[in-house]
Design an enzyme around this catalytic site. Structure first.
Site, PDB file in Angstrom:
ATOM      1  N   HIS A 102     -27.770 -50.362  16.931  1.00 20.22           N
ATOM      2  CA  HIS A 102     -28.279 -49.087  17.457  1.00 20.22           C
ATOM      3  C   HIS A 102     -27.983 -49.006  18.957  1.00 20.22           C
ATOM      4  O   HIS A 102     -28.025 -50.016  19.670  1.00 20.22           O
ATOM      5  CB  HIS A 102     -29.786 -48.984  17.205  1.00 20.22           C
ATOM      6  N   GLU A 151     -23.973 -42.043  16.150  1.00 17.18           N
ATOM      7  CA  GLU A 151     -25.072 -41.561  16.984  1.00 17.18           C
ATOM      8  C   GLU A 151     -24.619 -41.424  18.429  1.00 17.18           C
ATOM      9  O   GLU A 151     -24.628 -42.418  19.174  1.00 17.18           O
ATOM     10  CB  GLU A 151     -26.243 -42.537  16.910  1.00 17.18           C
TER      11      GLU A 151
HETATM   12  P1  PGA Z   1     -33.715 -39.185  17.517  1.00 21.05           P
HETATM   13  O1  PGA Z   1     -33.197 -40.699  17.369  1.00 21.05           O
HETATM   14  O2  PGA Z   1     -33.688 -38.607  16.121  1.00 21.05           O
HETATM   15  O3  PGA Z   1     -35.099 -39.324  18.053  1.00 21.05           O
HETATM   16  O4  PGA Z   1     -32.784 -38.497  18.422  1.00 21.05           O
HETATM   17  C1  PGA Z   1     -32.168 -41.014  16.482  1.00 21.05           C
HETATM   18  C2  PGA Z   1     -31.926 -42.492  16.548  1.00 21.05           C
HETATM   19  O5  PGA Z   1     -31.904 -43.049  17.657  1.00 21.05           O
HETATM   20  O6  PGA Z   1     -31.758 -43.151  15.509  1.00 21.05           O
END
Ligand code: PGA
Length: 228
Positions: A102, A151
């Site tokens: 992540h 992401e």
């Molecule tokens: P968010 O986070 O939906 O709060 O933007 C997504 C993530 O970091 O997995």
């Protein structure tokens, strides 16, 4: 189709059980959703802090909607003298999935692609499915990753998701090169979820903030189960 929740470093056991009870009440109040989600099928995965896994482990089997549990990180090492680490074998006792790489692990804990490759290997050996996060097409993706999540850091926790066309193009490219399901994550909420879940190159969503609220999480699962 995947709907993955990532609680990050949030909730005590007590708060997790409150969340769970509210979520189960929503599922029971909508008898059609379990059947629709199974038919679609929607893989619902809830990635919570290690401390919460045992309490939820006992609960997930009792709900009509199939829910898998996940951790948010795993040791790149096997069991042994690695103070503070939780090994893949330990996670596997309590969960079926683990998030790897992540953006917050990369940024705050300096996890690198090569360390993440070891984490993925450990997870695979222990029989865990991996949700491997990347910030763009440039990140190396281990061949053994199960699912990839795109992401963009500019959209994580910002309240402003990436443009769906742009996100879809990146996901399409990742899917083409890895042949794996690709999720989008970054400020997905009940209002914009349908546009991401409906995009042909996006195989699901990874939710941070929206997974902390049982009703937002439930609404997004419902949207996923109705998308043709
Ligand atoms: P968010 O986070 O939906 O709060 O933007 C997504 C993530 O970091 O997995």
């Amino acid at each position: 189709m995947y709907v993955v929740g990532n609680w990050k470093s949030n909730k005590t056991i007590h708060e997790a059980i409150e969340w769970w009870n509210a979520f189960v009440a929503l599922v029971s109040g909508d008898p059609k959703i379990a059947a629709a989600a199974v038919k679609r099928p929607v893989n619902v995965v809830l990635c919570v802090p290690y401390t919460i896994l045992p309490a939820l482990r006992e609960k997930v089997t009792g709900v009509t909607l199939p829910i898998f549990l996940g951790a948010q990180d795993v040791s790149p090492f096997p069991e042994g003298a690695y103070t503070g680490e939780v090994s893949a074998r330990m996670v596997k006792e309590l969960a079926d999935y683990v998030i790897i790489g992540h953006s917050e692990r990369r940024r705050y804990f300096q996890e690198t692609d090569s360390e993440l490759e070891f984490e993925t290997l450990q997870a695979q050996e222990a029989g865990l499915a991996t949700i491997y996060c990347v910030e763009g097409e440039k990140n190396r993706i281990p061949g053994s990753a199960t699912v990839v999540a795109y992401e963009p850091p500019s959209a994580i926790g910002k309240g402003q998701a990436e443009d769906v066309g742009k996100a879809g193009a990146v996901c399409a490219e990742i899917r083409r090169s890895t042949k794996k399901p690709v999720l989008y994550g970054g400020s997905v909420n009940p209002e914009n979820a349908a546009s991401f879940l409906g995009h042909p190159a996006i195989d699901g969503v990874l939710l941070g903030g929206s997974s902390l609220d049982p009703s937002a999480f439930f609404t997004i699962i419902r949207i996923a189960s109705t998308i043709p």
